[in-house]
Design an enzyme around this catalytic site. Structure first.
Site, PDB file in Angstrom:
ATOM      1  N   CYS A 113       0.815  -1.232   0.000  1.00 49.71           N
ATOM      2  CA  CYS A 113       0.000   0.000   0.000  1.00 49.71           C
ATOM      3  C   CYS A 113       0.838   1.266   0.000  1.00 49.71           C
ATOM      4  O   CYS A 113       0.324   2.348  -0.238  1.00 49.71           O
ATOM      5  CB  CYS A 113      -0.929   0.003   1.201  1.00 49.71           C
ATOM      6  SG  CYS A 113      -1.964  -1.439   1.187  1.00 49.71           S
ATOM      7  N   HIS A 258      -4.059   6.677   2.019  1.00 52.22           N
ATOM      8  CA  HIS A 258      -4.331   5.343   1.487  1.00 52.22           C
ATOM      9  C   HIS A 258      -5.732   4.925   1.920  1.00 52.22           C
ATOM     10  O   HIS A 258      -6.180   5.241   3.028  1.00 52.22           O
ATOM     11  CB  HIS A 258      -3.279   4.363   2.013  1.00 52.22           C
ATOM     12  CG  HIS A 258      -3.599   2.941   1.734  1.00 52.22           C
ATOM     13  ND1 HIS A 258      -3.922   2.496   0.474  1.00 52.22           N
ATOM     14  CD2 HIS A 258      -3.661   1.853   2.546  1.00 52.22           C
ATOM     15  CE1 HIS A 258      -4.161   1.201   0.530  1.00 52.22           C
ATOM     16  NE2 HIS A 258      -4.023   0.784   1.780  1.00 52.22           N
ATOM     17  N   ASN A 288     -10.026  -1.300  -1.036  1.00 50.85           N
ATOM     18  CA  ASN A 288      -8.587  -1.059  -0.925  1.00 50.85           C
ATOM     19  C   ASN A 288      -7.909  -1.541  -2.214  1.00 50.85           C
ATOM     20  O   ASN A 288      -7.855  -2.742  -2.475  1.00 50.85           O
ATOM     21  CB  ASN A 288      -8.068  -1.826   0.294  1.00 50.85           C
ATOM     22  CG  ASN A 288      -6.588  -1.624   0.543  1.00 50.85           C
ATOM     23  OD1 ASN A 288      -5.867  -1.125  -0.306  1.00 50.85           O
ATOM     24  ND2 ASN A 288      -6.132  -2.035   1.712  1.00 50.85           N
TER      25      ASN A 288
HETATM   26  N1  ACO Z   1     -18.279 -10.306   7.690  1.00 51.55           N
HETATM   27  C1  ACO Z   1     -18.854 -10.632   8.855  1.00 51.55           C
HETATM   28  N2  ACO Z   1     -18.157 -10.969   9.950  1.00 51.55           N
HETATM   29  C2  ACO Z   1     -16.804 -10.982   9.831  1.00 51.55           C
HETATM   30  C3  ACO Z   1     -16.144 -10.651   8.640  1.00 51.55           C
HETATM   31  C4  ACO Z   1     -16.938 -10.321   7.531  1.00 51.55           C
HETATM   32  N3  ACO Z   1     -16.404  -9.989   6.346  1.00 51.55           N
HETATM   33  N4  ACO Z   1     -14.817 -10.762   8.848  1.00 51.55           N
HETATM   34  C5  ACO Z   1     -14.642 -11.127  10.121  1.00 51.55           C
HETATM   35  N5  ACO Z   1     -15.853 -11.276  10.722  1.00 51.55           N
HETATM   36  C6  ACO Z   1     -16.158 -11.652  12.093  1.00 51.55           C
HETATM   37  C7  ACO Z   1     -14.984 -12.277  12.820  1.00 51.55           C
HETATM   38  O1  ACO Z   1     -14.887 -13.647  12.516  1.00 51.55           O
HETATM   39  C8  ACO Z   1     -15.354 -12.025  14.260  1.00 51.55           C
HETATM   40  O2  ACO Z   1     -16.303 -12.980  14.651  1.00 51.55           O
HETATM   41  P1  ACO Z   1     -16.319 -13.547  16.176  1.00 51.55           P
HETATM   42  O3  ACO Z   1     -16.567 -12.360  17.037  1.00 51.55           O
HETATM   43  O4  ACO Z   1     -17.432 -14.540  16.144  1.00 51.55           O
HETATM   44  O5  ACO Z   1     -14.960 -14.144  16.382  1.00 51.55           O
HETATM   45  C9  ACO Z   1     -16.083 -10.688  14.203  1.00 51.55           C
HETATM   46  O6  ACO Z   1     -16.471 -10.482  12.842  1.00 51.55           O
HETATM   47  C10 ACO Z   1     -15.212  -9.522  14.635  1.00 51.55           C
HETATM   48  O7  ACO Z   1     -13.982  -9.639  13.956  1.00 51.55           O
HETATM   49  P2  ACO Z   1     -12.801  -8.676  14.274  1.00 51.55           P
HETATM   50  O8  ACO Z   1     -11.587  -9.158  13.535  1.00 51.55           O
HETATM   51  O9  ACO Z   1     -12.694  -8.464  15.744  1.00 51.55           O
HETATM   52  O10 ACO Z   1     -13.333  -7.322  13.611  1.00 51.55           O
HETATM   53  P3  ACO Z   1     -12.651  -5.931  13.601  1.00 51.55           P
HETATM   54  O11 ACO Z   1     -13.551  -4.947  14.241  1.00 51.55           O
HETATM   55  O12 ACO Z   1     -11.225  -5.980  14.047  1.00 51.55           O
HETATM   56  O13 ACO Z   1     -12.650  -5.590  12.048  1.00 51.55           O
HETATM   57  C11 ACO Z   1     -11.251  -5.549  10.112  1.00 51.55           C
HETATM   58  C12 ACO Z   1     -11.953  -6.431  11.136  1.00 51.55           C
HETATM   59  C13 ACO Z   1     -12.270  -4.750   9.341  1.00 51.55           C
HETATM   60  C14 ACO Z   1     -10.501  -6.494   9.144  1.00 51.55           C
HETATM   61  C15 ACO Z   1     -10.292  -4.608  10.841  1.00 51.55           C
HETATM   62  O14 ACO Z   1      -9.489  -5.329  11.758  1.00 51.55           O
HETATM   63  C16 ACO Z   1      -9.394  -3.862   9.900  1.00 51.55           C
HETATM   64  O15 ACO Z   1      -9.862  -3.103   9.057  1.00 51.55           O
HETATM   65  N6  ACO Z   1      -8.075  -4.008  10.041  1.00 51.55           N
HETATM   66  C17 ACO Z   1      -7.163  -3.347   9.147  1.00 51.55           C
HETATM   67  C18 ACO Z   1      -7.102  -4.141   7.896  1.00 51.55           C
HETATM   68  C19 ACO Z   1      -6.468  -3.377   6.789  1.00 51.55           C
HETATM   69  O16 ACO Z   1      -6.629  -2.208   6.671  1.00 51.55           O
HETATM   70  N7  ACO Z   1      -5.752  -4.131   5.968  1.00 51.55           N
HETATM   71  C20 ACO Z   1      -5.144  -3.605   4.832  1.00 51.55           C
HETATM   72  C21 ACO Z   1      -4.084  -2.596   5.181  1.00 51.55           C
HETATM   73  S1  ACO Z   1      -2.573  -2.968   4.486  1.00 51.55           S
HETATM   74  C22 ACO Z   1      -2.847  -2.956   2.855  1.00 51.55           C
HETATM   75  O17 ACO Z   1      -3.656  -2.204   2.388  1.00 51.55           O
HETATM   76  C23 ACO Z   1      -2.082  -3.956   2.026  1.00 51.55           C
END
Ligand code: ACO
Length: 331
Positions: A113, A258, A288
């Site tokens: 990114c 980003h 993204n």
């Molecule tokens: N739909 C529904 N539920 C989901 C999904 C989905 N797509 N994905 C995960 N869940 C569930 C999980 O399994 C979890 O379930 P559980 O509570 O039964 O265990 C629940 O939702 C909560 O999951 P968390 O991981 O705690 O959710 P969080 O609030 O942390 O959000 C997210 C997840 C959106 C991925 C967040 O952590 C995030 O955005 N992180 C940054 C990711 C990022 O930006 N990556 C790219 C940057 S680097 C680049 O661009 C190369």
């Protein structure tokens, strides 16, 4: 003093729109979950048979037209991507003949990114040394072929989209415009938080039938670690960068971050007390797009008539590696 500036810009996204609702038919997810946690509403997917360099070509055609130059004036290509056409050679080499160019140098940058920001810094340095007059910098991704659309991969699959954007970086003697400062960083200790393991050169052979059907073939992410590091690193870097170069938030017309997650960008703006309305977003439409995300947003903002000559813009990004950085430029 010779400075480099963005002489032309263009972007391209494939026509196929995939909404959160479409994804909810493939895996256990909902429009609400994706929208609330990320800000993303839809993204674009390239069709079967389309390479990253194909998307890049469309963006480059627009950038060259916008620059008012001939394709043959491009002297060097820098291609930022994490989804190259093939593992090797680099996508810049695949793009070069598609643009009708030959012999000019081609470089791939694998910085996820932050790839566009690293590439811009390299182009800026080459222009300042007088090595080249016009450099093509392109960021492009085809993520949709390497996402796990089952429940196991839903945390990653809902985030990413395909797209491309390109700029022509050229030299200018005009003190009133150009790229002013960069800051580039990485912390390789974070490499395992977001990675794709299927190519593993320590295995002999690196890839076989025992690895092909494992989760290794999909990107693996610890979303919470990525989220936390993105906020912390972007806040500390932006603070230091703005302090070092005496940048006043009032003078900055737009922050072009980003496009990974709306909450990350709002937290960074909030923690630094920067005006949220100056932090622009288009992840709602594209998700993204990794190396394409910053120039894609820049191009859309420019084409919407929101950027005027002399406007101060601050580009910032964080991604896998971990890598992060910022660039200040005067349009
Ligand atoms: N739909 C529904 N539920 C989901 C999904 C989905 N797509 N994905 C995960 N869940 C569930 C999980 O399994 C979890 O379930 P559980 O509570 O039964 O265990 C629940 O939702 C909560 O999951 P968390 O991981 O705690 O959710 P969080 O609030 O942390 O959000 C997210 C997840 C959106 C991925 C967040 O952590 C995030 O955005 N992180 C940054 C990711 C990022 O930006 N990556 C790219 C940057 S680097 C680049 O661009 C190369």
């Amino acid at each position: 003093m010779m400075r480099s500036y963005i002489r032309g810009i263009g972007s391209y996204v494939p026509p196929k729109v995939v909404t959160n609702g479409d994804l909810s038919k493939l895996m256990s997810t909902t429009d609400d979950w994706i929208r609330i946690r990320t800000g993303i509403e839809e993204r674009r997917y390239a069709e079967e048979g389309v390479y990253c360099s194909d998307l890049a070509k469309e963006a480059v055609l627009k950038a060259v037209e916008n620059a008012g130059m001939e394709m043959s004036e491009i002297e060097f290509i820098i291609f930022a991507t994490l989804s190259p056409d093939h593992h090797f050679p680099g996508s810049a080499c695949y793009l070069q003949p598609k643009l009708g160019l030959d012999k000019i140098g081609c470089l791939d940058v694998r910085n996820q990114c932050t790839g566009f920001l690293y590439s811009l810094a390299i182009a800026d340095a080459f222009i300042k040394t007088g090595m080249y007059k016009n450099i093509l910098v392109v960021g492009a991704e085809v993520h949709s072929s390497a996402l796990d659309f089952t429940d196991a991969g839903r945390d990653v699959a809902v985030l990413f989209g395909d797209g491309a954007a390109a700029v022509i970086v050229s030299g200018t003697e005009d003190p009133g415009r150009g790229i002013l400062h960069h800051t580039l960083h990485a912390d390789g200790k974070g490499a395992r938080a977001l990675c794709l393991d299927i190519w593993d050169i320590s295995r002999k052979p690196y890839y076989d039938e025992t690895t092909v059907n494992t989760p290794m073939r999909w990107p693996q992410m610890n979303g919470k670690i990525v989220f936390k590091n993105a906020v912390v690193r972007l806040c500390e870097t932006l603070f230091e960068f703005m302090f070092k170069h005496q940048i006043n938030a009032e003078e900055v017309k737009y922050f072009i971050p980003h496009q990974a997650n709306m909450r990350i960008n709002h937290m960074v703006a909030g923690q630094l007390g920067l005006p949220k309305e100056k932090f622009l977003h288009n992840m709602q439409k594209y998700g993204n797009t990794t190396a394409a995300s910053i120039p894609l947003l820049l191009d859309e903002t420019y084409r919407a008539g929101l950027i005027q000559p002399g406007d101060l813009l601050l580009l910032l990004g964080f991604g896998a590696g971990f890598t992060w950085g910022a660039t200040l430029l005067k349009w």
